[in-house]
Design a protein around this motif. Structure first.
Motif, short mmCIF file in Angstrom:
data_model
loop_
_atom_site.label_atom_id
_atom_site.label_comp_id
_atom_site.label_asym_id
_atom_site.label_seq_id
_atom_site.Cartn_x
_atom_site.Cartn_y
_atom_site.Cartn_z
N HIS A 136 -26.36 22.83 -87.62
CA HIS A 136 -26.37 22.18 -88.93
C HIS A 136 -24.92 22.00 -89.39
O HIS A 136 -24.18 22.98 -89.55
CB HIS A 136 -27.14 23.03 -89.94
CG HIS A 136 -28.62 23.04 -89.71
ND1 HIS A 136 -29.49 22.25 -90.43
CD2 HIS A 136 -29.39 23.72 -88.82
CE1 HIS A 136 -30.73 22.46 -90.01
NE2 HIS A 136 -30.70 23.35 -89.04
N LEU A 137 -24.53 20.75 -89.59
CA LEU A 137 -23.16 20.43 -89.97
C LEU A 137 -23.13 19.78 -91.35
O LEU A 137 -24.11 19.17 -91.80
CB LEU A 137 -22.54 19.46 -88.97
CG LEU A 137 -22.54 19.85 -87.49
CD1 LEU A 137 -22.05 18.69 -86.64
CD2 LEU A 137 -21.66 21.07 -87.26
N VAL A 138 -22.00 19.91 -92.01
CA VAL A 138 -21.70 19.12 -93.20
C VAL A 138 -20.63 18.13 -92.80
O VAL A 138 -19.57 18.52 -92.29
CB VAL A 138 -21.20 20.00 -94.37
CG1 VAL A 138 -20.79 19.13 -95.54
CG2 VAL A 138 -22.29 20.97 -94.79
N VAL A 139 -20.92 16.85 -92.96
CA VAL A 139 -20.01 15.81 -92.51
C VAL A 139 -19.51 14.99 -93.70
O VAL A 139 -20.23 14.78 -94.67
CB VAL A 139 -20.67 14.88 -91.47
CG1 VAL A 139 -21.06 15.66 -90.23
CG2 VAL A 139 -21.89 14.18 -92.05
N LEU B 249 -34.70 33.45 -80.61
CA LEU B 249 -33.52 32.78 -81.12
C LEU B 249 -33.40 31.38 -80.54
O LEU B 249 -33.06 30.42 -81.24
CB LEU B 249 -32.26 33.60 -80.78
CG LEU B 249 -32.11 34.93 -81.51
CD1 LEU B 249 -31.04 35.78 -80.83
CD2 LEU B 249 -31.74 34.71 -82.97
N GLU B 250 -33.70 31.24 -79.26
CA GLU B 250 -33.61 29.94 -78.59
C GLU B 250 -34.59 28.93 -79.17
O GLU B 250 -34.34 27.73 -79.19
CB GLU B 250 -33.86 30.10 -77.09
CG GLU B 250 -32.78 30.87 -76.36
CD GLU B 250 -33.19 31.28 -74.95
OE1 GLU B 250 -32.35 31.83 -74.23
OE2 GLU B 250 -34.36 31.05 -74.58
N GLN B 251 -35.72 29.42 -79.64
CA GLN B 251 -36.74 28.54 -80.21
C GLN B 251 -36.50 28.23 -81.68
O GLN B 251 -37.15 27.35 -82.24
CB GLN B 251 -38.12 29.16 -80.06
CG GLN B 251 -38.60 29.27 -78.63
CD GLN B 251 -40.01 29.83 -78.56
OE1 GLN B 251 -40.85 29.58 -79.42
NE2 GLN B 251 -40.29 30.60 -77.52
N GLY B 252 -35.60 28.96 -82.31
CA GLY B 252 -35.36 28.75 -83.73
C GLY B 252 -36.38 29.44 -84.61
O GLY B 252 -36.64 29.00 -85.73
N ALA B 253 -36.94 30.57 -84.13
CA ALA B 253 -37.92 31.31 -84.93
C ALA B 253 -37.23 31.98 -86.11
O ALA B 253 -36.31 32.77 -85.93
CB ALA B 253 -38.63 32.36 -84.07
N VAL B 254 -37.68 31.67 -87.31
CA VAL B 254 -37.09 32.26 -88.52
C VAL B 254 -37.39 33.76 -88.57
O VAL B 254 -36.57 34.55 -89.02
CB VAL B 254 -37.63 31.55 -89.77
CG1 VAL B 254 -37.12 32.23 -91.04
CG2 VAL B 254 -37.21 30.07 -89.76
N ALA C 70 -27.12 27.43 -87.72
CA ALA C 70 -27.65 27.06 -86.41
C ALA C 70 -28.99 27.74 -86.24
O ALA C 70 -29.22 28.83 -86.76
CB ALA C 70 -26.70 27.50 -85.30
N ALA C 71 -29.91 27.07 -85.54
CA ALA C 71 -31.22 27.66 -85.28
C ALA C 71 -31.75 27.05 -83.99
O ALA C 71 -31.87 25.83 -83.89
CB ALA C 71 -32.19 27.39 -86.43
#
Length: 316
Positions: A250-253, A125-130, A244-245
């Protein structure tokens, strides 16, 4: 007394912002997809010291850290970290069992790695593994041997830059293709000769993190998102959290095409509107943050950004 951000932690399979206060230990603020986030960076970025196990020791000098560094540590604290690190091969006598894994980040982006078995999937999870699958479990040096064996024989890397992970995250194929690629890699890896007898092979069971990361919320914005380059004193980031990953939020601004300019004040963008912004919270670590409110929060983004793929990310 101030609290300093330590970046994203994955606790119980969900993201949270971590905080450290001198003499007060650490705490977390859980994050939820769909919530509005808004904060202002204050002062300068400082070293967060050294974290061993569940305890963090403050930097004795409170040293300043460059805004674009991927780690909120001064050289001395980083040296202490490396002196007892699995990644730096300085703890070969660690008696704990370790697990070897194959992690998937996108088509053709599969890496091999090891993690302490007691940590479960936290490292992934910390690495952003899908998605990922275990290869085997056993002593540290046996796990290292398999990591090297698979890497050399099959050309599987042990590191993938975050820039590559971000670029493919918004254009992932169907989950069935993730599983097929991992199963094929698992089969080739476990069939290799030369595995240490002390490492037990694991059956291929593909685990995906699409739900934990909220990948369904990325939509079309992921392909055109901008990336925060650094924080500055007084810099604002405000938007709606959609995914998040790893360390990335990831935001929408509510901002125009030039995110480095202050966006016009207004309400939170409705679904389908607004622009995507990726915030690497490793750059947020070491800053003292204040909540952005009112017109400041509506302003969107006033920190430097770059196009997706235009920022050099750290490894892993």
């Amino acid at each position: 007394m101030a609290w300093w951000c330590t970046g994203v932690r994955w606790s119980g399979g969900a993201p949270a912002l971590g905080w450290f206060g001198d003499g007060r230990g650490e705490r977390e603020s859980p994050l939820a997809y769909g919530q509005q986030l808004g904060f202002v960076a204050r002062g300068g970025r400082r070293c967060l010291g050294v974290r061993r196990g569940r305890r963090r020791t403050a930097c004795p000098t409170g040293a300043a850290v460059p805004a674009r560094a991927s780690r909120a540590q001064c050289e001395e604290c980083a040296r202490i970290d490396r002196s007892y690190s699995v990644a730096a091969d300085t703890m070969a006598d660690d008696p704990r069992p370790y697990a070897v894994y194959l992690a998937y980040f996108g088509p053709g982006l599969v890496k091999i790695g090891i993690t302490a078995d007691e940590r479960g999937s936290a490292r992934l999870l910390e690495q952003g593994a899908v998605a990922f699958t275990w290869l085997g479990r056993g002593p540290l040096m046996a796990a290292r041997r398999v990591e090297e064996l698979v890497g050399v024989a099959l050309g599987v890397p042990d590191r993938i830059p975050y820039t590559q992970k971000r670029v493919v995250r918004g254009v992932l194929p169907p989950a069935a293709e993730w599983a097929a690629e991992l199963r094929a890699a698992h089969g080739r890896a476990t069939a290799l000769p030369g595995w240490p007898e002390s490492l037990d092979r694991a059956v291929c069971e593909v685990v995906d993190h699409a739900g934990e990361f909220g990948l369904a919320g990325l939509g079309h914005r992921a392909q055109t998102a901008s990336v925060v380059r650094e924080f500055v004193d007084g810099g604002v980031v405000a938007g709606r959290l959609v995914a998040a990953a790893g360390p990335d939020l990831h935001l929408v601004v509510a901002a125009g095409p030039d995110l480095h300019l202050v966006a016009a004040a207004g309400p939170d963008p409705a679904p389908g509107t607004g622009r995507g912004l990726i915030l690497d919270t490793r750059l947020l670590a070491g800053w003292r943050l204040e909540a952005a409110a009112g017109e400041t929060a509506a302003g969107g983004v006033t920190v430097p950004v770059a196009e997706l793929g235009g920022v050099q990310g750290g490894l892993f």
